[in-house]
Design a protein around this motif. Structure first.
Motif: not given
Length: 148
Positions: A129-145
């Motif tokens: 959030s550029l105006t509130q300063g919130h920062k989060y990192t996350f991973d994507i590891n999608g497995d359709l199976a």
């Protein structure tokens, strides 16, 4: 903020987003593209096999996605870098369902039948959030199976 909320924001408020890929010489190319779905399985979008974008994805599956949403004071950005794979026509109906631009991009129904779905199935994401300063990192590891 949960990953599910971040991906929902990307799908519903930041689409179209900018997707960058590289050509065979390693030169970057960026374009706006509609995010059809974004959930715990990954980020899904479509393109036609007749496009340079499709050929770039076949040559190098590494892409970057950037989206932004501004509402009054709140400015939010999401950036994801990862790998894609072609799913073909799998999930095509779901990806087309929310796309308000499909009639303009693929006005010929025959042409639309040839589009292919891609899934960003593995990657790292960043929300800020550029105006509130919130920062989060996350991973994507999608497995359709794992899908029911």
């Amino acid at each position: 903020m949960k990953v599910k909320e971040i991906l929902n924001l990307l799908e519903t408020k930041m689409s179209p987003s900018v997707i960058a890929s590289t050509d065979s010489a390693g030169h970057p190319h960026a374009r706006f593209i509609h995010i059809g779905l974004a959930n715990e399985k990954g980020i899904f979008f479509m393109t036609s096999p007749t496009t340079r974008f499709y050929k770039q994805l076949q040559g190098n599956p590494n892409i970057a996605i950037t989206g932004m949403h501004q509402e009054d004071y709140l400015i939010q950005v999401i950036r994801v870098e990862g790998r894609v794979r072609e799913l073909g026509e799998e999930k095509l109906e779901e990806v087309l369902a929310g796309n308000p631009f499909v009639e303009q991009v693929y006005p010929n129904h025959k042409e639309r039948e040839n589009v292919r779905v891609f899934q960003l199935y593995e990657g790292k994401g960043f929300y800020q959030s550029l105006t509130q300063g919130h920062k989060y990192t996350f991973d994507i590891n999608g497995d359709l199976a794992k899908e029911d």
